[in-house]
Design an enzyme around this catalytic site. Structure first.
Site, PDB file in Angstrom:
ATOM      1  N   TYR A  15       0.832  -1.199   0.000  1.00 56.80           N
ATOM      2  CA  TYR A  15       0.000   0.000   0.000  1.00 56.80           C
ATOM      3  C   TYR A  15       0.874   1.260   0.000  1.00 56.80           C
ATOM      4  O   TYR A  15       2.075   1.196   0.243  1.00 56.80           O
ATOM      5  CB  TYR A  15      -0.896  -0.023   1.228  1.00 56.80           C
ATOM      6  CG  TYR A  15      -0.112  -0.076   2.513  1.00 56.80           C
ATOM      7  CD1 TYR A  15       0.352   1.092   3.098  1.00 56.80           C
ATOM      8  CD2 TYR A  15       0.203  -1.293   3.129  1.00 56.80           C
ATOM      9  CE1 TYR A  15       1.104   1.072   4.253  1.00 56.80           C
ATOM     10  CE2 TYR A  15       0.967  -1.330   4.294  1.00 56.80           C
ATOM     11  CZ  TYR A  15       1.415  -0.146   4.839  1.00 56.80           C
ATOM     12  OH  TYR A  15       2.174  -0.167   5.974  1.00 56.80           O
ATOM     13  N   SER A 263       3.242   4.308  12.182  1.00 58.19           N
ATOM     14  CA  SER A 263       3.342   2.991  11.574  1.00 58.19           C
ATOM     15  C   SER A 263       2.043   2.232  11.790  1.00 58.19           C
ATOM     16  O   SER A 263       1.199   2.630  12.592  1.00 58.19           O
ATOM     17  CB  SER A 263       4.513   2.218  12.165  1.00 58.19           C
ATOM     18  OG  SER A 263       4.106   1.578  13.355  1.00 58.19           O
ATOM     19  N   LYS A 264       1.951   1.154  11.069  1.00 55.40           N
ATOM     20  CA  LYS A 264       0.758   0.317  11.123  1.00 55.40           C
ATOM     21  C   LYS A 264       0.398  -0.043  12.556  1.00 55.40           C
ATOM     22  O   LYS A 264      -0.751  -0.281  12.872  1.00 55.40           O
ATOM     23  CB  LYS A 264       1.074  -0.975  10.366  1.00 55.40           C
ATOM     24  CG  LYS A 264       0.273  -1.152   9.105  1.00 55.40           C
ATOM     25  CD  LYS A 264       0.275  -2.614   8.764  1.00 55.40           C
ATOM     26  CE  LYS A 264       0.578  -2.822   7.316  1.00 55.40           C
ATOM     27  NZ  LYS A 264       1.005  -4.121   6.939  1.00 55.40           N
ATOM     28  N   ARG A 265       1.414  -0.108  13.414  1.00 54.98           N
ATOM     29  CA  ARG A 265       1.182  -0.510  14.789  1.00 54.98           C
ATOM     30  C   ARG A 265       0.420   0.544  15.595  1.00 54.98           C
ATOM     31  O   ARG A 265      -0.326   0.227  16.491  1.00 54.98           O
ATOM     32  CB  ARG A 265       2.502  -0.863  15.487  1.00 54.98           C
ATOM     33  CG  ARG A 265       2.759  -2.356  15.520  1.00 54.98           C
ATOM     34  CD  ARG A 265       4.181  -2.660  15.907  1.00 54.98           C
ATOM     35  NE  ARG A 265       5.088  -2.310  14.809  1.00 54.98           N
ATOM     36  CZ  ARG A 265       6.057  -1.403  14.897  1.00 54.98           C
ATOM     37  NH1 ARG A 265       6.250  -0.760  16.012  1.00 54.98           N
ATOM     38  NH2 ARG A 265       6.825  -1.160  13.862  1.00 54.98           N
ATOM     39  N   ASN A 266       0.642   1.832  15.264  1.00 54.20           N
ATOM     40  CA  ASN A 266      -0.045   2.830  16.090  1.00 54.20           C
ATOM     41  C   ASN A 266      -1.162   3.596  15.378  1.00 54.20           C
ATOM     42  O   ASN A 266      -1.811   4.426  15.982  1.00 54.20           O
ATOM     43  CB  ASN A 266       0.960   3.798  16.745  1.00 54.20           C
ATOM     44  CG  ASN A 266       1.845   4.515  15.728  1.00 54.20           C
ATOM     45  OD1 ASN A 266       1.622   4.398  14.530  1.00 54.20           O
ATOM     46  ND2 ASN A 266       2.813   5.261  16.191  1.00 54.20           N
TER      47      ASN A 266
END
Ligand code: GLU
Length: 492
Positions: A15, A263-266
């Protein structure tokens, strides 16, 4: 000065990250501000990270965001890629096929600025472990530098697995000026003999980026902060080739609200996520421009043209820029209010259909009524679902009235609702009536203020707050109003 030429050089690995979109945007804004050229080059030499369809998706995102570029890789109407521009190919794997990197690596090897390295992965692993155990910085120890050119060539010809490494001179200061960070310098004694060609024959990013930026006549390399530590390698390569290095512009990291790298984590990080949630592209672009940059005027709402006009590196911040979705909501709500009802209807209709609230065949008038009603309160299109659930979804659920139950139970409430029902049963509902009906109920019942408005609003919408009463009357219509009043009168 020569014409400004900048490039966005993503790797098609999935993405498009919000940070990537911002890099593309700053490249675009700078190019347009300077009357220069903006190029899209695809860096796909890391074959292990390649994702099918990522390239097409990337181009679609750039098209969606109106970040049009002058050269590079494009999509035709059948979704097939094609190239435009005189410095192609613009996809690095095609440049491999064209022999561009081969030709250049041989030049460096011939001039003793690069060498073949035959060290096995096991040896390199061991070396690294040992260096770590000794508290040293892990790096290649230069073993294969000692192999003569003739010997190395023989081993290569015999098919022995190898890479090509950069031969860094000892104790040399590599200096460059970053347009945002200022002067930076590092000594080659603290640098590694970087791999330039991998064992699969593909160039590494570091090698390809230099060869390509030079050949594509790039004047400014505008990219994320994470590449600043690699830049000395690039600067040295320019020197090794006898080329002039471009101006470097490293952009501050995009941070999440927790001040950590976004990031995808947050957080949501894919541009596609924001598209889906129903943000307008102009709002997203407007907001992203402000993540790490501000115009001299400190304006927060800027059109596409204003961004181009006002953009400069001088006002890009040195520290990271925080991406705050609440702030994006605020910017987006501004753009939503600028839409005419019909445009807003077209945008929110798919969300209502998907929620099962309406059908394709809903009338334009009804849709536009919904748009007019919720325009002021929508931050983004997807919110239309929760904001209209009182109309479409929650009516049959008794908990719906939990917070307002007691009040609905009063004598005054019953009087008001009975009167409302009577008028609507006799006269239906229309705009004229919607505007005057509250006054009439007040006159006929003698009840006013909160005791008048509260029961009507909560019986019809389930909440004490929300859109104006006129809109609620119009959206519910005769039948909707009567059903709700009956429900309340029967249950409370
Ligand atoms: N291919 C690199 C990336 O994916 C580009 C770095 C650069 O712009 O030099 O971020």
């Amino acid at each position: 000065m020569s014409e400004v030429r900048v490039r966005f050089a993503p790797s098609p690995t999935g993405y498009v990250h919000i940070g990537g979109l911002r890099t593309a945007l700053y490249n675009y804004l700078f190019a347009r501000n300077q009357g220069g050229k903006f190029i899209l080059r695809i860096e796909d030499t890391d074959r292990t990270r390649f994702v099918e369809g990522a390239l097409e998706n990337l181009i679609e995102v750039l098209n969606w965001a109106d970040l049009d570029y002058d050269e590079g890789v494009f999509l035709d109407e059948n979704g097939k890629t094609f190239e435009k521009g005189e410095y192609g190919p613009y996809i690095q794997s095609d440049r491999v096929k064209a022999g561009i990197y081969d030709e250049h690596i041989h030049k460096l090897i011939d001039e003793d600025k690069a060498y073949y390295c035959f060290c096995s992965a096991e040896r390199l692993d061991k070396l690294r472990e040992q260096q770590k155990a000794d508290g040293k910085m892990p790096r290649y120890d230069g073993l294969c530098r000692g192999i003569s050119k003739e010997e190395a060539q023989k081993r290569v010809d015999a098919g022995e697995e190898h890479v090509v490494r950069l031969k860094l001179p000892a104790n040399k200061d590599i200096q460059f000026t970053d347009a945002i960070k200022g002067n930076l310098s590092i000594n080659t004694n603290d640098m590694d003999d970087q791999v330039l060609i991998k064992s699969d024959g593909f160039p590494t990013y570091h090698f390809a980026v230099v060869v390509d930026d030079h050949h594509m006549k790039i004047t400014h390399v505008i990219r994320g902060d994470e590449w600043v530590s690699s830049t000395p390698k690039h600067v040295y390569l320019y020197e090794a080739f006898g080329w002039e290095a471009p101006t470097y512009v490293h952009l501050p990291t995009v941070l999440g609200k927790d001040k950590k790298k976004l990031s995808k984590r947050n957080a949501d990080v894919a541009v596609e996520d924001f598209k889906k949630k129903g943000y307008l592209k102009d709002a997203l672009i407007n907001y992203i421009a402000l993540v790490g940059w501000s115009p001299e005027t400190n304006q927060e709402i800027l059109s596409h043209d204003e961004l181009i006009e006002q953009f400069s590196f001088e006002r890009v911040s040195k520290s990271g820029g925080v991406f705050d979705e609440a702030k994006l909501d605020w910017v987006n709500s501004h753009y939503v209010k600028e839409l005419i009802d019909r445009e807003l209807s077209e945008q929110i209709k798919p969300y209502l259909i998907e929620a099962g609230y309406i059908n394709e065949d809903i009338s334009d008038e009804k849709m536009d009524e919904i748009s007019a009603t919720f325009k002021k309160s929508l931050n983004k299109f997807s919110e239309i679902v929760e904001q209209t659930d009182f109309i479409f979804a929650k009516f049959d659920t008794p908990e719906f009235y939990e917070d307002v139950k007691e009040n609905l139970n009063s004598e005054d409430s019953k009087k008001v609702l009975t009167k409302l029902k009577e008028i609507v049963e006799n006269e239906g509902m229309n705009e004229e009536l919607a505007k005057t009906i509250m006054k009439r109920i007040q006159k006929e019942t003698g009840i006013k203020g909160k005791s008048l408005f509260f029961p009507v609003r909560s019986a019809l919408s389930g909440s004490e707050h929300g859109p104006e009463m006129i809109h609620i009357f119009m959206i519910l219509g005769k039948e909707g109003i009567i059903n709700r009043i009956n429900y309340v009168l029967e249950n409370y």
